[in-house]
Design a protein around this motif. Structure first.
Motif, PDB file in Angstrom:
ATOM      1  N   MET A   1       0.815  -1.208   0.000  1.00 14.61           N
ATOM      2  CA  MET A   1       0.000   0.000   0.000  1.00 14.61           C
ATOM      3  C   MET A   1       0.852   1.263   0.000  1.00 14.61           C
ATOM      4  O   MET A   1       0.399   2.315  -0.437  1.00 14.61           O
ATOM      5  CB  MET A   1      -0.931   0.009   1.216  1.00 14.61           C
ATOM      6  N   ALA A   2       2.062   1.170   0.516  1.00 14.09           N
ATOM      7  CA  ALA A   2       2.935   2.339   0.560  1.00 14.09           C
ATOM      8  C   ALA A   2       3.648   2.580  -0.766  1.00 14.09           C
ATOM      9  O   ALA A   2       4.362   3.572  -0.908  1.00 14.09           O
ATOM     10  CB  ALA A   2       3.966   2.170   1.678  1.00 14.09           C
ATOM     11  N   ASP A   3       3.463   1.694  -1.730  1.00 12.67           N
ATOM     12  CA  ASP A   3       4.117   1.778  -3.038  1.00 12.67           C
ATOM     13  C   ASP A   3       3.061   2.180  -4.064  1.00 12.67           C
ATOM     14  O   ASP A   3       2.222   1.375  -4.473  1.00 12.67           O
ATOM     15  CB  ASP A   3       4.718   0.413  -3.376  1.00 12.67           C
ATOM     16  N   SER A   4       3.092   3.437  -4.507  1.00 13.56           N
ATOM     17  CA  SER A   4       2.051   3.925  -5.410  1.00 13.56           C
ATOM     18  C   SER A   4       2.037   3.154  -6.726  1.00 13.56           C
ATOM     19  O   SER A   4       0.965   2.923  -7.310  1.00 13.56           O
ATOM     20  CB  SER A   4       2.222   5.419  -5.665  1.00 13.56           C
ATOM     21  N   ALA A   5       3.205   2.744  -7.212  1.00 14.30           N
ATOM     22  CA  ALA A   5       3.257   1.999  -8.475  1.00 14.30           C
ATOM     23  C   ALA A   5       2.551   0.652  -8.324  1.00 14.30           C
ATOM     24  O   ALA A   5       1.819   0.215  -9.233  1.00 14.30           O
ATOM     25  CB  ALA A   5       4.702   1.802  -8.905  1.00 14.30           C
ATOM     26  N   ALA A   6       2.744  -0.004  -7.187  1.00 16.92           N
ATOM     27  CA  ALA A   6       2.085  -1.291  -6.949  1.00 16.92           C
ATOM     28  C   ALA A   6       0.571  -1.117  -6.848  1.00 16.92           C
ATOM     29  O   ALA A   6      -0.198  -1.935  -7.363  1.00 16.92           O
ATOM     30  CB  ALA A   6       2.627  -1.934  -5.669  1.00 16.92           C
ATOM     31  N   VAL A   7       0.135  -0.051  -6.194  1.00 14.39           N
ATOM     32  CA  VAL A   7      -1.300   0.224  -6.100  1.00 14.39           C
ATOM     33  C   VAL A   7      -1.877   0.501  -7.481  1.00 14.39           C
ATOM     34  O   VAL A   7      -2.935  -0.031  -7.858  1.00 14.39           O
ATOM     35  CB  VAL A   7      -1.565   1.402  -5.143  1.00 14.39           C
ATOM     36  N   ASN A   8      -1.182   1.307  -8.259  1.00 14.67           N
ATOM     37  CA  ASN A   8      -1.653   1.596  -9.618  1.00 14.67           C
ATOM     38  C   ASN A   8      -1.746   0.330 -10.459  1.00 14.67           C
ATOM     39  O   ASN A   8      -2.700   0.148 -11.230  1.00 14.67           O
ATOM     40  CB  ASN A   8      -0.724   2.606 -10.293  1.00 14.67           C
ATOM     41  N   VAL A  74       4.255   4.105   9.430  1.00 14.31           N
ATOM     42  CA  VAL A  74       2.820   4.083   9.723  1.00 14.31           C
ATOM     43  C   VAL A  74       2.080   5.080   8.839  1.00 14.31           C
ATOM     44  O   VAL A  74       1.008   4.778   8.282  1.00 14.31           O
ATOM     45  CB  VAL A  74       2.563   4.377  11.214  1.00 14.31           C
ATOM     46  N   MET A  75       2.644   6.271   8.671  1.00 11.49           N
ATOM     47  CA  MET A  75       1.993   7.269   7.830  1.00 11.49           C
ATOM     48  C   MET A  75       1.945   6.824   6.365  1.00 11.49           C
ATOM     49  O   MET A  75       0.941   7.024   5.672  1.00 11.49           O
ATOM     50  CB  MET A  75       2.711   8.615   7.952  1.00 11.49           C
ATOM     51  N   LYS A  76       3.013   6.194   5.888  1.00  8.90           N
ATOM     52  CA  LYS A  76       3.044   5.764   4.487  1.00  8.90           C
ATOM     53  C   LYS A  76       1.989   4.709   4.199  1.00  8.90           C
ATOM     54  O   LYS A  76       1.357   4.715   3.133  1.00  8.90           O
ATOM     55  CB  LYS A  76       4.432   5.232   4.129  1.00  8.90           C
ATOM     56  N   ILE A  77       1.786   3.794   5.139  1.00  9.16           N
ATOM     57  CA  ILE A  77       0.788   2.741   4.919  1.00  9.16           C
ATOM     58  C   ILE A  77      -0.625   3.285   5.128  1.00  9.16           C
ATOM     59  O   ILE A  77      -1.497   3.137   4.270  1.00  9.16           O
ATOM     60  CB  ILE A  77       1.053   1.547   5.853  1.00  9.16           C
ATOM     61  N   ASN A  78      -0.854   3.920   6.271  1.00  9.72           N
ATOM     62  CA  ASN A  78      -2.216   4.310   6.639  1.00  9.72           C
ATOM     63  C   ASN A  78      -2.731   5.526   5.866  1.00  9.72           C
ATOM     64  O   ASN A  78      -3.913   5.587   5.530  1.00  9.72           O
ATOM     65  CB  ASN A  78      -2.293   4.598   8.136  1.00  9.72           C
ATOM     66  N   VAL A  79      -1.857   6.491   5.624  1.00  9.37           N
ATOM     67  CA  VAL A  79      -2.291   7.724   4.952  1.00  9.37           C
ATOM     68  C   VAL A  79      -1.978   7.665   3.458  1.00  9.37           C
ATOM     69  O   VAL A  79      -2.877   7.782   2.613  1.00  9.37           O
ATOM     70  CB  VAL A  79      -1.627   8.966   5.585  1.00  9.37           C
ATOM     71  N   ASN A  80      -0.706   7.489   3.121  1.00 12.55           N
ATOM     72  CA  ASN A  80      -0.337   7.449   1.703  1.00 12.55           C
ATOM     73  C   ASN A  80      -1.067   6.323   0.984  1.00 12.55           C
ATOM     74  O   ASN A  80      -1.562   6.502  -0.138  1.00 12.55           O
ATOM     75  CB  ASN A  80       1.173   7.275   1.538  1.00 12.55           C
ATOM     76  N   GLY A  81      -1.123   5.149   1.615  1.00 10.70           N
ATOM     77  CA  GLY A  81      -1.786   4.011   0.979  1.00 10.70           C
ATOM     78  C   GLY A  81      -3.250   4.273   0.705  1.00 10.70           C
ATOM     79  O   GLY A  81      -3.778   3.911  -0.359  1.00 10.70           O
ATOM     80  N   THR A  82      -3.931   4.897   1.653  1.00  3.51           N
ATOM     81  CA  THR A  82      -5.339   5.248   1.450  1.00  3.51           C
ATOM     82  C   THR A  82      -5.481   6.222   0.290  1.00  3.51           C
ATOM     83  O   THR A  82      -6.356   6.071  -0.574  1.00  3.51           O
ATOM     84  CB  THR A  82      -5.921   5.855   2.736  1.00  3.51           C
TER      85      THR A  82
END
Length: 212
Positions: A1-8, A74-82
């Protein structure tokens, strides 16, 4: 979730297979950045419980013990990932002619609780993001809401032991954990036509720990 490319990439596969998306549930998240932090927090919570039982003062100290990388994770997963998931899902929801997004926040993002700052900070950010995005996506018939639960009867919570659970229950009028099925029913409501007039809202199935 913290990896924008993986989410995309994940949402690109949804687009390729289905062409659209109807519902997004942002449930991925962490309450501590790693196992060491979990053990550290459990130890402090046990000290707080012992002090309370013995009528002794105990003031937990978290701030100076949190390294940059723990706060960032924690911020990268919970906030950035969302954020990454909402951003990637929006075009697919628009292609469907509308839909629903439900983000997992926490009662910790609504009230002041003694815990490491990264978790409540991340969940308060999810609340703010929910409200902002709900206004932007409303013209596209996309509703965006958040859940802010207290303790849920899952392995993530109960791994810290019954004393930890009892300490959480002491903060709420209803003296039991929520069952996952109860939370799921709320998700179904917010995602379905039954909740069609809800957007930008934060529902808190918290046993009364949060009253607003």
């Amino acid at each position: 979730m913290a990896d924008s490319a993986a989410v995309n990439d994940a949402f690109d596969r949804v687009k390729a297979d289905h062409g659209k998306l109807d519902i997004l549930i942002n449930a991925a998240g962490v309450n501590t950045p790693n196992r060491w932090a979990t053990r550290w927090l459990d130890d402090i919570n046990h000290h707080m419980l012992d002090a309370a039982r013995n009528g002794e003062p105990f003031a937990p100290e978290f701030l100076e013990q949190i390294p940059d990388e723990d706060f960032d994770r924690v911020m990268k997963i919970n906030v950035n990932g969302t954020f990454f998931a909402i951003r990637a899902a929006a075009p697919l929801l628009k292609a469907a002619g509308g839909g629903a997004i439900v983000n997992f926040a926490s009662v910790a993002g609504l009230v002041g609780l003694p815990m490491p700052a990264y978790y409540p900070a991340s969940k308060a950010a999810v609340v703010g993001m929910t409200r902002a995005v709900s206004g932007e996506l409303a013209p596209f018939n996309i509703r965006v809401n958040a859940l802010a639960p207290a303790g849920i009867n899952t392995a993530l919570l109960t791994q810290s032991g019954d004393e930890h659970v009892q300490a959480l229950l002491a903060l709420q009028p209803l003296k039991r954990l929520a069952e996952p099925e109860e939370i799921a029913r709320t998700l179904v409501f917010l995602s379905s036509d039954a909740g069609a007039h809800y957007t930008g809202q934060v529902l808190s199935p918290s046993g009364g720990a949060y009253l607003a």
